[in-house]
Design a protein around this motif. Sequence first.
Motif, PDB file in Angstrom:
ATOM      1  N   LYS A 151       0.821  -1.229   0.000  1.00 60.85           N
ATOM      2  CA  LYS A 151       0.000   0.000   0.000  1.00 60.85           C
ATOM      3  C   LYS A 151       0.852   1.275   0.000  1.00 60.85           C
ATOM      4  O   LYS A 151       0.375   2.340  -0.380  1.00 60.85           O
ATOM      5  CB  LYS A 151      -1.018  -0.018   1.140  1.00 60.85           C
ATOM      6  CG  LYS A 151      -0.460   0.099   2.526  1.00 60.85           C
ATOM      7  CD  LYS A 151      -1.599   0.202   3.525  1.00 60.85           C
ATOM      8  CE  LYS A 151      -1.119   0.311   4.952  1.00 60.85           C
ATOM      9  NZ  LYS A 151       0.073   1.132   5.195  1.00 60.85           N
TER      10      LYS A 151
ATOM     11  N   LYS B 273       3.969   2.386  -4.938  1.00 60.73           N
ATOM     12  CA  LYS B 273       3.138   2.337  -6.159  1.00 60.73           C
ATOM     13  C   LYS B 273       4.018   2.279  -7.395  1.00 60.73           C
ATOM     14  O   LYS B 273       5.058   2.948  -7.455  1.00 60.73           O
ATOM     15  CB  LYS B 273       2.300   3.614  -6.266  1.00 60.73           C
ATOM     16  CG  LYS B 273       1.132   3.680  -5.325  1.00 60.73           C
ATOM     17  CD  LYS B 273       0.175   4.800  -5.777  1.00 60.73           C
ATOM     18  CE  LYS B 273      -0.941   4.988  -4.774  1.00 60.73           C
ATOM     19  NZ  LYS B 273      -0.671   6.012  -3.771  1.00 60.73           N
TER      20      LYS B 273
ATOM     21  N   TYR C 287       8.850   4.194  -9.431  1.00 61.43           N
ATOM     22  CA  TYR C 287       7.992   3.838  -8.299  1.00 61.43           C
ATOM     23  C   TYR C 287       7.896   5.023  -7.345  1.00 61.43           C
ATOM     24  O   TYR C 287       8.797   5.874  -7.290  1.00 61.43           O
ATOM     25  CB  TYR C 287       8.590   2.638  -7.548  1.00 61.43           C
ATOM     26  CG  TYR C 287       8.911   1.445  -8.441  1.00 61.43           C
ATOM     27  CD1 TYR C 287       8.004   0.409  -8.627  1.00 61.43           C
ATOM     28  CD2 TYR C 287      10.144   1.359  -9.107  1.00 61.43           C
ATOM     29  CE1 TYR C 287       8.307  -0.691  -9.435  1.00 61.43           C
ATOM     30  CE2 TYR C 287      10.458   0.270  -9.923  1.00 61.43           C
ATOM     31  CZ  TYR C 287       9.542  -0.748 -10.082  1.00 61.43           C
ATOM     32  OH  TYR C 287       9.844  -1.819 -10.883  1.00 61.43           O
TER      33      TYR C 287
ATOM     34  N   ALA D 133      -0.520  10.100  -8.709  1.00 59.21           N
ATOM     35  CA  ALA D 133      -0.142   9.280  -7.548  1.00 59.21           C
ATOM     36  C   ALA D 133       0.107  10.165  -6.334  1.00 59.21           C
ATOM     37  O   ALA D 133      -0.229   9.802  -5.205  1.00 59.21           O
ATOM     38  CB  ALA D 133       1.096   8.450  -7.876  1.00 59.21           C
TER      39      ALA D 133
END
Length: 385
Positions: free
Chosen positions: A7, A10, A37, A65
Amino acid sequence: MDKIINKDIKYIGCDDKEITQFEGQYMLEDGMCYNSYLIEDEKIAIMDTVDKAKKAEWLDLLDKALNGKKPDYIIVQHVEPDHSSVLGELINKYPSLKVVCSAAAQKMLPLYFPDLKADFLTVKEGDELKLGKNTLKFFTAPMVHWPEVIVTYVVEAKVLFSADGFGKFGVYDSEPDDWSCEARRYYFNICGKYGAQVQALLKKAATLDIQTICPLHGPILKGEMLSEAVRLYDIWSKYDVETEGVFVAYCTMHSNTGNAAEYLAEVLKKKTSKHIAIANLCEEDWAEAVEDAFRHDTLVLAAPTYDGGLFPKMVDFIHHLKIKNFQKRKIAFIENGSWAPQAARIMKELVKDFKDVEIIEQQITIRGAFKETDKKSVEELAEKL
Ligand code: FEO
Protein backbone atom coordinates in the motif's frame (compact mmCIF):
# COMPACT_ATOMS: atom_id res chain seq x y z
CA MET A 1 1.06 -9.16 -14.73
CA ASP A 2 0.23 -7.26 -11.61
CA LYS A 3 2.06 -4.12 -10.56
CA ILE A 4 0.99 -4.27 -6.94
CA ILE A 5 3.79 -4.04 -4.42
CA ASN A 6 2.16 -2.88 -1.19
CA LYS A 7 0.00 0.00 0.00
CA ASP A 8 2.99 2.34 0.40
CA ILE A 9 4.81 1.54 -2.83
CA LYS A 10 3.14 2.34 -6.16
CA TYR A 11 4.24 1.52 -9.69
CA ILE A 12 4.41 4.64 -11.88
CA GLY A 13 6.35 3.30 -14.87
CA CYS A 14 5.54 3.75 -18.56
CA ASP A 15 5.47 1.51 -21.62
CA ASP A 16 6.95 2.80 -24.86
CA LYS A 17 5.17 0.81 -27.57
CA GLU A 18 6.62 2.89 -30.42
CA ILE A 19 10.32 2.34 -29.81
CA THR A 20 11.89 -0.22 -32.16
CA GLN A 21 15.54 -0.01 -31.07
CA PHE A 22 17.04 0.28 -27.59
CA GLU A 23 20.30 2.19 -27.12
CA GLY A 24 20.32 2.66 -30.90
CA GLN A 25 21.26 -0.98 -31.47
CA TYR A 26 19.01 -3.58 -29.86
CA MET A 27 15.94 -4.49 -31.91
CA LEU A 28 12.68 -4.38 -29.99
CA GLU A 29 9.72 -6.34 -31.27
CA ASP A 30 7.51 -5.40 -28.38
CA GLY A 31 8.62 -1.97 -27.17
CA MET A 32 10.26 -1.20 -23.85
CA CYS A 33 9.12 -0.23 -20.40
CA TYR A 34 10.74 2.22 -18.05
CA ASN A 35 9.82 1.51 -14.47
CA SER A 36 9.54 4.07 -11.75
CA TYR A 37 7.99 3.84 -8.30
CA LEU A 38 6.60 6.09 -5.60
CA ILE A 39 7.03 5.32 -1.91
CA GLU A 40 4.54 7.22 0.24
CA ASP A 41 5.31 7.53 3.92
CA GLU A 42 5.84 10.48 6.27
CA LYS A 43 8.42 11.39 3.65
CA ILE A 44 7.76 10.62 0.00
CA ALA A 45 10.43 9.15 -2.28
CA ILE A 46 10.37 8.69 -6.06
CA MET A 47 12.48 5.82 -7.37
CA ASP A 48 14.08 7.05 -10.64
CA THR A 49 12.35 8.82 -13.53
CA VAL A 50 11.86 7.49 -17.09
CA ASP A 51 13.05 8.00 -20.66
CA LYS A 52 12.37 11.39 -22.29
CA ALA A 53 9.95 9.76 -24.73
CA LYS A 54 7.58 9.20 -21.81
CA LYS A 55 8.15 12.48 -19.99
CA ALA A 56 4.62 13.90 -20.20
CA GLU A 57 2.96 10.58 -19.42
CA TRP A 58 5.20 9.97 -16.41
CA LEU A 59 4.76 13.46 -14.98
CA ASP A 60 1.01 12.97 -15.26
CA LEU A 61 1.17 9.56 -13.54
CA LEU A 62 3.32 11.04 -10.79
CA ASP A 63 0.89 13.93 -10.31
CA LYS A 64 -2.03 11.55 -9.97
CA ALA A 65 -0.14 9.28 -7.55
CA LEU A 66 0.95 12.24 -5.42
CA ASN A 67 -2.61 13.56 -5.29
CA GLY A 68 -1.51 17.04 -4.26
CA LYS A 69 1.30 15.99 -1.93
CA LYS A 70 4.90 17.11 -2.39
CA PRO A 71 7.67 14.55 -2.80
CA ASP A 72 10.78 14.81 -0.59
CA TYR A 73 13.34 12.65 -2.38
CA ILE A 74 14.16 11.48 -5.88
CA ILE A 75 16.38 8.42 -5.66
CA VAL A 76 18.62 8.27 -8.74
CA GLN A 77 19.80 4.68 -8.80
CA HIS A 78 21.15 4.95 -12.34
CA VAL A 79 22.05 8.05 -14.36
CA GLU A 80 21.62 6.52 -17.83
CA PRO A 81 19.09 8.70 -19.69
CA ASP A 82 16.45 5.98 -19.99
CA HIS A 83 15.96 6.54 -16.24
CA SER A 84 17.10 10.07 -15.47
CA SER A 85 15.75 12.08 -18.40
CA VAL A 86 12.95 13.79 -16.50
CA LEU A 87 15.11 14.87 -13.57
CA GLY A 88 15.40 18.48 -14.78
CA GLU A 89 11.63 18.98 -15.12
CA LEU A 90 11.03 17.19 -11.85
CA ILE A 91 13.36 19.48 -9.91
CA ASN A 92 11.93 22.56 -11.61
CA LYS A 93 8.51 21.45 -10.46
CA TYR A 94 9.62 20.53 -6.93
CA PRO A 95 12.67 22.69 -6.14
CA SER A 96 12.91 21.41 -2.55
CA LEU A 97 13.29 17.83 -3.77
CA LYS A 98 16.50 16.21 -2.53
CA VAL A 99 18.45 14.08 -5.01
CA VAL A 100 19.63 10.87 -3.37
CA CYS A 101 22.39 9.10 -5.29
CA SER A 102 25.94 7.79 -5.11
CA ALA A 103 28.90 10.21 -5.14
CA ALA A 104 29.72 8.86 -8.61
CA ALA A 105 26.21 9.71 -9.81
CA GLN A 106 26.45 13.21 -8.39
CA LYS A 107 29.60 13.74 -10.47
CA MET A 108 27.99 12.26 -13.55
CA LEU A 109 24.66 14.09 -13.49
CA PRO A 110 26.08 17.46 -14.68
CA LEU A 111 27.22 15.69 -17.87
CA TYR A 112 23.55 15.29 -18.72
CA PHE A 113 22.12 18.26 -16.81
CA PRO A 114 24.74 21.06 -16.92
CA ASP A 115 22.32 23.56 -15.39
CA LEU A 116 20.95 21.30 -12.68
CA LYS A 117 20.71 23.00 -9.31
CA ALA A 118 19.63 20.62 -6.61
CA ASP A 119 20.21 19.56 -3.06
CA PHE A 120 22.10 16.29 -2.98
CA LEU A 121 22.21 13.57 -0.39
CA THR A 122 24.98 11.19 -1.42
CA VAL A 123 24.79 7.67 -0.09
CA LYS A 124 27.32 4.89 0.18
CA GLU A 125 27.26 1.18 0.90
CA GLY A 126 24.86 0.30 3.70
CA ASP A 127 23.56 3.84 4.32
CA GLU A 128 19.96 4.07 5.45
CA LEU A 129 17.27 6.69 4.91
CA LYS A 130 14.15 6.56 7.06
CA LEU A 131 10.96 7.69 5.35
CA GLY A 132 8.76 6.91 8.37
CA LYS A 133 7.87 3.29 8.85
CA ASN A 134 9.83 2.40 5.70
CA THR A 135 13.63 2.38 5.75
CA LEU A 136 15.61 2.57 2.53
CA LYS A 137 18.99 0.82 2.66
CA PHE A 138 21.39 1.49 -0.19
CA PHE A 139 23.93 -0.84 -1.74
CA THR A 140 26.41 0.06 -4.44
CA ALA A 141 26.26 -1.98 -7.63
CA PRO A 142 29.10 -0.55 -9.75
CA MET A 143 29.01 -1.65 -13.41
CA VAL A 144 25.57 -3.18 -13.15
CA HIS A 145 25.40 -1.48 -15.67
CA TRP A 146 27.31 1.80 -15.12
CA PRO A 147 29.76 2.71 -12.35
CA GLU A 148 27.42 4.97 -10.37
CA VAL A 149 24.61 2.43 -9.89
CA ILE A 150 23.04 1.82 -6.50
CA VAL A 151 20.24 -0.55 -5.60
CA THR A 152 17.79 0.10 -2.78
CA TYR A 153 16.32 -2.29 -0.26
CA VAL A 154 13.18 -1.40 1.66
CA VAL A 155 13.90 -3.17 4.92
CA GLU A 156 10.38 -3.55 6.31
CA ALA A 157 8.70 -4.38 2.98
CA LYS A 158 11.52 -6.76 1.88
CA VAL A 159 11.54 -5.12 -1.54
CA LEU A 160 14.70 -4.72 -3.61
CA PHE A 161 14.79 -1.97 -6.24
CA SER A 162 17.41 -3.53 -8.51
CA ALA A 163 18.12 -0.80 -11.12
CA ASP A 164 18.93 -2.44 -14.50
CA GLY A 165 19.51 -5.79 -12.78
CA PHE A 166 16.74 -8.32 -13.55
CA GLY A 167 15.48 -6.10 -16.37
CA LYS A 168 14.27 -7.25 -19.76
CA PHE A 169 13.35 -5.93 -23.17
CA GLY A 170 9.69 -5.39 -23.99
CA VAL A 171 6.73 -3.50 -22.56
CA TYR A 172 5.67 -4.42 -19.03
CA ASP A 173 3.25 -7.16 -20.06
CA SER A 174 5.21 -8.67 -22.94
CA GLU A 175 5.64 -12.46 -22.78
CA PRO A 176 4.06 -12.78 -19.34
CA ASP A 177 4.73 -16.53 -19.24
CA ASP A 178 8.36 -16.38 -20.29
CA TRP A 179 10.51 -13.90 -18.39
CA SER A 180 13.76 -15.56 -19.38
CA CYS A 181 13.74 -15.13 -23.18
CA GLU A 182 13.99 -11.34 -23.36
CA ALA A 183 15.66 -11.09 -19.93
CA ARG A 184 18.50 -13.29 -21.26
CA ARG A 185 18.95 -11.20 -24.39
CA TYR A 186 18.89 -8.06 -22.22
CA TYR A 187 21.33 -9.50 -19.66
CA PHE A 188 24.05 -10.69 -22.05
CA ASN A 189 23.92 -7.61 -24.23
CA ILE A 190 23.59 -4.99 -21.49
CA CYS A 191 25.39 -6.51 -18.49
CA GLY A 192 27.16 -9.51 -20.06
CA LYS A 193 30.61 -7.96 -19.78
CA TYR A 194 30.19 -7.44 -16.05
CA GLY A 195 29.69 -10.97 -14.69
CA ALA A 196 32.02 -10.41 -11.72
CA GLN A 197 30.16 -7.26 -10.71
CA VAL A 198 26.77 -8.99 -11.04
CA GLN A 199 28.10 -11.81 -8.86
CA ALA A 200 29.15 -9.22 -6.26
CA LEU A 201 25.62 -7.80 -6.26
CA LEU A 202 24.08 -11.28 -5.97
CA LYS A 203 26.26 -11.96 -2.93
CA LYS A 204 24.97 -8.78 -1.27
CA ALA A 205 21.40 -9.68 -2.20
CA ALA A 206 21.84 -13.13 -0.67
CA THR A 207 22.27 -11.49 2.75
CA LEU A 208 18.81 -9.90 2.46
CA ASP A 209 15.33 -11.35 2.80
CA ILE A 210 13.89 -10.31 -0.58
CA GLN A 211 10.26 -11.00 -1.39
CA THR A 212 9.87 -8.60 -4.29
CA ILE A 213 12.32 -7.33 -6.92
CA CYS A 214 11.41 -4.07 -8.64
CA PRO A 215 13.69 -3.58 -11.66
CA LEU A 216 13.86 -0.52 -13.91
CA HIS A 217 12.72 -2.58 -16.92
CA GLY A 218 10.41 -5.56 -17.13
CA PRO A 219 7.96 -7.00 -14.65
CA ILE A 220 8.05 -6.88 -10.87
CA LEU A 221 9.33 -10.27 -9.70
CA LYS A 222 7.86 -12.28 -6.85
CA GLY A 223 7.54 -15.91 -5.77
CA GLU A 224 8.70 -18.59 -8.22
CA MET A 225 9.47 -16.04 -10.89
CA LEU A 226 11.84 -14.25 -8.52
CA SER A 227 13.60 -17.50 -7.53
CA GLU A 228 14.00 -18.51 -11.17
CA ALA A 229 15.37 -15.08 -12.10
CA VAL A 230 17.97 -15.25 -9.30
CA ARG A 231 18.91 -18.82 -10.33
CA LEU A 232 19.44 -17.73 -13.95
CA TYR A 233 21.35 -14.58 -12.97
CA ASP A 234 23.75 -16.74 -10.97
CA ILE A 235 24.39 -19.01 -14.00
CA TRP A 236 24.67 -16.13 -16.45
CA SER A 237 27.00 -14.02 -14.34
CA LYS A 238 29.34 -16.96 -13.74
CA TYR A 239 29.39 -17.55 -17.52
CA ASP A 240 28.18 -21.08 -16.78
CA VAL A 241 26.22 -23.12 -19.31
CA GLU A 242 22.46 -22.74 -19.01
CA THR A 243 21.52 -25.28 -21.70
CA GLU A 244 23.59 -28.27 -22.81
CA GLY A 245 23.78 -28.04 -26.57
CA VAL A 246 25.24 -26.46 -29.68
CA PHE A 247 24.63 -23.07 -31.25
CA VAL A 248 25.58 -22.73 -34.94
CA ALA A 249 26.07 -19.11 -36.03
CA TYR A 250 26.67 -18.65 -39.73
CA CYS A 251 27.10 -16.04 -42.43
CA THR A 252 26.46 -16.87 -46.04
CA MET A 253 26.71 -15.00 -49.35
CA HIS A 254 25.23 -17.47 -51.88
CA SER A 255 23.70 -20.09 -49.51
CA ASN A 256 26.71 -22.44 -49.68
CA THR A 257 28.19 -21.83 -46.23
CA GLY A 258 24.61 -21.66 -44.99
CA ASN A 259 23.87 -25.08 -46.49
CA ALA A 260 26.84 -26.57 -44.66
CA ALA A 261 25.78 -24.96 -41.36
CA GLU A 262 22.16 -26.07 -41.78
CA TYR A 263 23.29 -29.60 -42.62
CA LEU A 264 25.42 -29.68 -39.47
CA ALA A 265 22.43 -28.59 -37.35
CA GLU A 266 20.25 -31.22 -39.03
CA VAL A 267 22.77 -34.01 -38.35
CA LEU A 268 23.24 -32.85 -34.75
CA LYS A 269 19.48 -32.87 -34.16
CA LYS A 270 19.35 -36.49 -35.31
CA LYS A 271 22.34 -37.53 -33.24
CA THR A 272 21.61 -35.92 -29.90
CA SER A 273 18.78 -34.93 -27.62
CA LYS A 274 20.75 -31.85 -26.54
CA HIS A 275 19.43 -28.48 -27.62
CA ILE A 276 20.55 -27.38 -31.10
CA ALA A 277 20.07 -23.78 -32.22
CA ILE A 278 21.09 -22.08 -35.44
CA ALA A 279 21.11 -18.47 -36.70
CA ASN A 280 21.90 -16.79 -40.00
CA LEU A 281 23.80 -13.70 -38.90
CA CYS A 282 23.12 -12.06 -42.28
CA GLU A 283 19.38 -12.03 -41.59
CA GLU A 284 18.69 -12.53 -37.92
CA ASP A 285 19.14 -10.37 -34.83
CA TRP A 286 22.82 -10.48 -33.83
CA ALA A 287 21.94 -9.65 -30.21
CA GLU A 288 19.83 -12.80 -30.01
CA ALA A 289 22.78 -14.71 -31.47
CA VAL A 290 25.01 -13.28 -28.71
CA GLU A 291 22.44 -14.56 -26.19
CA ASP A 292 22.40 -18.03 -27.80
CA ALA A 293 26.19 -18.22 -27.86
CA PHE A 294 26.28 -17.67 -24.07
CA ARG A 295 23.36 -20.02 -23.47
CA HIS A 296 24.90 -23.20 -24.95
CA ASP A 297 28.14 -25.04 -24.17
CA THR A 298 29.36 -25.27 -27.78
CA LEU A 299 29.50 -22.65 -30.50
CA VAL A 300 30.08 -23.34 -34.20
CA LEU A 301 31.10 -20.37 -36.31
CA ALA A 302 30.66 -20.73 -40.07
CA ALA A 303 31.66 -18.01 -42.53
CA PRO A 304 32.98 -17.36 -46.02
CA THR A 305 36.33 -15.85 -46.84
CA TYR A 306 35.89 -12.31 -48.13
CA ASP A 307 38.45 -10.00 -49.79
CA GLY A 308 41.19 -12.30 -48.57
CA GLY A 309 39.89 -11.97 -45.00
CA LEU A 310 36.85 -12.92 -42.93
CA PHE A 311 33.29 -12.07 -43.96
CA PRO A 312 32.59 -8.71 -42.19
CA LYS A 313 29.38 -9.76 -40.41
CA MET A 314 31.29 -12.59 -38.74
CA VAL A 315 34.09 -10.19 -37.74
CA ASP A 316 31.38 -8.04 -36.21
CA PHE A 317 29.73 -10.95 -34.38
CA ILE A 318 33.01 -12.16 -32.88
CA HIS A 319 33.70 -8.57 -31.81
CA HIS A 320 30.34 -8.50 -29.99
CA LEU A 321 31.24 -11.75 -28.21
CA LYS A 322 34.62 -10.35 -27.25
CA ILE A 323 33.29 -7.13 -25.73
CA LYS A 324 30.71 -9.12 -23.77
CA ASN A 325 33.47 -11.25 -22.22
CA PHE A 326 32.55 -14.51 -23.97
CA GLN A 327 34.31 -17.42 -22.26
CA LYS A 328 34.23 -21.01 -20.98
CA ARG A 329 32.85 -22.55 -24.18
CA LYS A 330 33.95 -24.96 -26.95
CA ILE A 331 34.22 -23.42 -30.42
CA ALA A 332 34.37 -25.15 -33.83
CA PHE A 333 34.74 -23.59 -37.27
CA ILE A 334 33.41 -24.00 -40.79
CA GLU A 335 34.95 -21.88 -43.53
CA ASN A 336 34.35 -21.39 -47.20
CA GLY A 337 36.76 -20.09 -49.82
CA SER A 338 36.76 -20.67 -53.56
CA TRP A 339 40.42 -19.99 -54.22
CA ALA A 340 42.18 -19.15 -50.92
CA PRO A 341 40.17 -20.01 -47.80
CA GLN A 342 41.20 -17.80 -44.87
CA ALA A 343 38.07 -17.55 -42.73
CA ALA A 344 38.84 -20.33 -40.20
CA ARG A 345 42.40 -19.13 -39.62
CA ILE A 346 41.13 -15.59 -38.92
CA MET A 347 38.22 -16.74 -36.73
CA LYS A 348 40.68 -18.80 -34.64
CA GLU A 349 42.96 -15.81 -34.38
CA LEU A 350 40.08 -13.59 -33.23
CA VAL A 351 38.95 -15.97 -30.47
CA LYS A 352 42.37 -17.08 -29.28
CA ASP A 353 42.42 -14.67 -26.34
CA PHE A 354 38.91 -15.57 -25.13
CA LYS A 355 39.17 -16.92 -21.59
CA ASP A 356 38.89 -20.69 -21.11
CA VAL A 357 37.71 -21.56 -24.59
CA GLU A 358 38.46 -24.92 -26.12
CA ILE A 359 39.09 -24.75 -29.85
CA ILE A 360 37.91 -27.85 -31.69
CA GLU A 361 40.72 -28.46 -34.13
CA GLN A 362 38.58 -30.48 -36.54
CA GLN A 363 37.51 -27.68 -38.86
CA ILE A 364 35.61 -27.88 -42.13
CA THR A 365 36.68 -26.18 -45.31
CA ILE A 366 34.11 -25.85 -48.11
CA ARG A 367 35.31 -24.80 -51.57
CA GLY A 368 32.40 -23.02 -53.27
CA ALA A 369 29.15 -25.03 -53.23
CA PHE A 370 28.33 -27.39 -50.37
CA LYS A 371 28.58 -30.74 -52.17
CA GLU A 372 27.70 -34.36 -51.42
CA THR A 373 31.41 -34.96 -50.89
CA ASP A 374 31.47 -32.32 -48.11
CA LYS A 375 28.79 -34.08 -46.10
CA LYS A 376 31.14 -36.65 -44.61
CA SER A 377 33.35 -34.02 -42.96
CA VAL A 378 30.26 -32.29 -41.53
CA GLU A 379 29.02 -35.64 -40.16
CA GLU A 380 32.45 -36.23 -38.58
CA LEU A 381 32.36 -32.81 -36.94
CA ALA A 382 28.84 -33.54 -35.67
CA GLU A 383 30.15 -36.77 -34.17
CA LYS A 384 32.99 -34.91 -32.49
CA LEU A 385 30.59 -32.29 -31.04
FE1 FEO B 1 18.16 0.94 -18.30
FE2 FEO B 1 21.59 1.14 -18.04
O1 FEO B 1 19.84 1.77 -18.37
